[in-house]
Design an enzyme around this catalytic site. Structure first.
Site, PDB file in Angstrom:
ATOM      1  N   HIS A  16       0.918  -1.145   0.412  1.00 17.00           N
ATOM      2  CA  HIS A  16      -0.118   0.547   0.001  1.00 17.00           C
ATOM      3  C   HIS A  16       0.654   1.615  -0.069  1.00 17.00           C
ATOM      4  O   HIS A  16       1.594   1.454   1.006  1.00 17.00           O
ATOM      5  CB  HIS A  16      -1.410   0.574   1.552  1.00 17.00           C
ATOM      6  CG  HIS A  16      -1.988   1.035   0.938  1.00 17.00           C
ATOM      7  ND1 HIS A  16      -2.464   1.909   2.794  1.00 17.00           N
ATOM      8  CD2 HIS A  16      -2.996   1.495   0.321  1.00 17.00           C
ATOM      9  CE1 HIS A  16      -3.577   2.569   2.194  1.00 17.00           C
ATOM     10  NE2 HIS A  16      -3.320   2.430   0.807  1.00 17.00           N
ATOM     11  N   GLU A  43       0.830  -0.418  -4.787  1.00 20.37           N
ATOM     12  CA  GLU A  43      -0.712   0.088  -5.286  1.00 20.37           C
ATOM     13  C   GLU A  43       0.297   1.501  -4.894  1.00 20.37           C
ATOM     14  O   GLU A  43       0.810   2.047  -3.874  1.00 20.37           O
ATOM     15  CB  GLU A  43      -1.613  -0.015  -4.233  1.00 20.37           C
ATOM     16  CG  GLU A  43      -2.396   0.906  -4.425  1.00 20.37           C
ATOM     17  CD  GLU A  43      -2.938   2.223  -3.156  1.00 20.37           C
ATOM     18  OE1 GLU A  43      -3.783   3.034  -3.655  1.00 20.37           O
ATOM     19  OE2 GLU A  43      -2.169   2.929  -2.231  1.00 20.37           O
ATOM     20  N   HIS A  58      -1.617  11.390  -2.391  1.00 19.23           N
ATOM     21  CA  HIS A  58      -3.110  10.478  -1.610  1.00 19.23           C
ATOM     22  C   HIS A  58      -3.961  12.313  -1.549  1.00 19.23           C
ATOM     23  O   HIS A  58      -5.339  11.654  -1.645  1.00 19.23           O
ATOM     24  CB  HIS A  58      -2.951   9.986  -1.139  1.00 19.23           C
ATOM     25  CG  HIS A  58      -4.057   9.598  -0.126  1.00 19.23           C
ATOM     26  ND1 HIS A  58      -4.701  10.115   1.056  1.00 19.23           N
ATOM     27  CD2 HIS A  58      -5.182   8.392  -0.909  1.00 19.23           C
ATOM     28  CE1 HIS A  58      -6.127   9.301   1.057  1.00 19.23           C
ATOM     29  NE2 HIS A  58      -6.327   8.245   0.885  1.00 19.23           N
TER      30      HIS A  58
END
Length: 249
Positions: A16, A43, A58
């Site tokens: 992640h 990811e 993000h």
């Protein structure tokens, strides 16, 4: 290769944002650490600068993970490139920059790694971000054996990706199972559903399999949850705990 639900090349375990919480998220430092732990798929979140450069971040805003302030998508890449995206995490990571998608593509390709790009649009830029990120991914992975998997919570972003680069594989991200989620994924030509791991049950996995799609989960950080998903027969696990889970398992 043409990636489909039937022709699925991706490994089960996915790191992640590069290395979970062990390094500053969405940086090359995180990717390097994840690779050192043996992970082969990553990811990351990709959005656009004000001048259209796809880069990794993000949040809509810069404060949490960089020395910048304000909405990231309203700033040109020349300003974003100067920010420190590592010191918030630890002193040893001070000075780590935010990478562009071009940087990440080069790292993955040189090391034979797979990528899941989450299209993360700034407010009001959903379709444009889907279009531009998909175009960049097609350009960067041209001639490569396995293209990245493009995913998003934003239907408009996936519509943009589908319209501009229909041959790139897509997945619908879900936080809840809202009305029409499976039909929407099919309309978007998705090959996978990626959802909060708690949403997977024997029934939802069966629904997705019956539709000919793959199933993946975020963010799985304990062994009991990982085991439950394995028993259910899901296909992918996104984790922060690259230190806990051996990716070959």
């Amino acid at each position: 290769m043409q990636v489909t639900a039937q022709n699925w090349p991706y490994p089960r375990w996915i790191a992640h944002r590069g290395a979970g919480k062990l390094a500053p998220e969405n940086t090359l430092a995180a990717f390097r650490l994840g690779a050192q732990h043996g992970y082969r798929m990553f990811e990351c979140d990709v959005k656009l600068s004000a001048d259209g450069v796809p880069f990794l971040l993000h949040d809509d805003t810069l404060e949490r993970t960089s020395t910048g302030t304000g909405i990231a998508g309203e700033q040109p890449w020349s300003a974003l490139a100067r920010l420190d995206a590592g010191s918030w995490h630890s002193r040893s990571q001070a000075g780590e920059p935010m990478p562009t998608l071009d940087n990440i593509a080069a790292f993955c390709q040189r090391n034979g790694l797979f990528l899941n790009i989450e299209i993360k649009p700034s407010p009001g830029a959903d379709r444009l971000t889907g279009e531009k990120v998909a175009d960049a991914a097609a350009r960067l992975w041209q001639g490569q054996a396995v293209p990245p998997l493009l995913t998003s919570f934003s239907v408009a972003s996936l519509e943009g990706a589908q319209a501009t680069q229909p041959n790139l594989p897509r997945g619908l991200l879900l936080e809840t199972l809202w009305d029409g989620w499976l039909q929407t994924a099919q309309r978007l030509g998705c090959i996978a559903i990626v959802c909060d791991h708690t949403l997977w049950t024997a029934e939802t996995v069966a629904q997705v399999k019956a539709a000919g799609l793959r199933s993946a989960s975020y963010t799985v950080n304990d062994a009991a949850s990982a085991q439950r998903l394995a028993v259910l027969g899901t296909d992918g696990v996104i984790t922060d705990r690259i230190d806990l889970f051996a990716p070959a398992v």
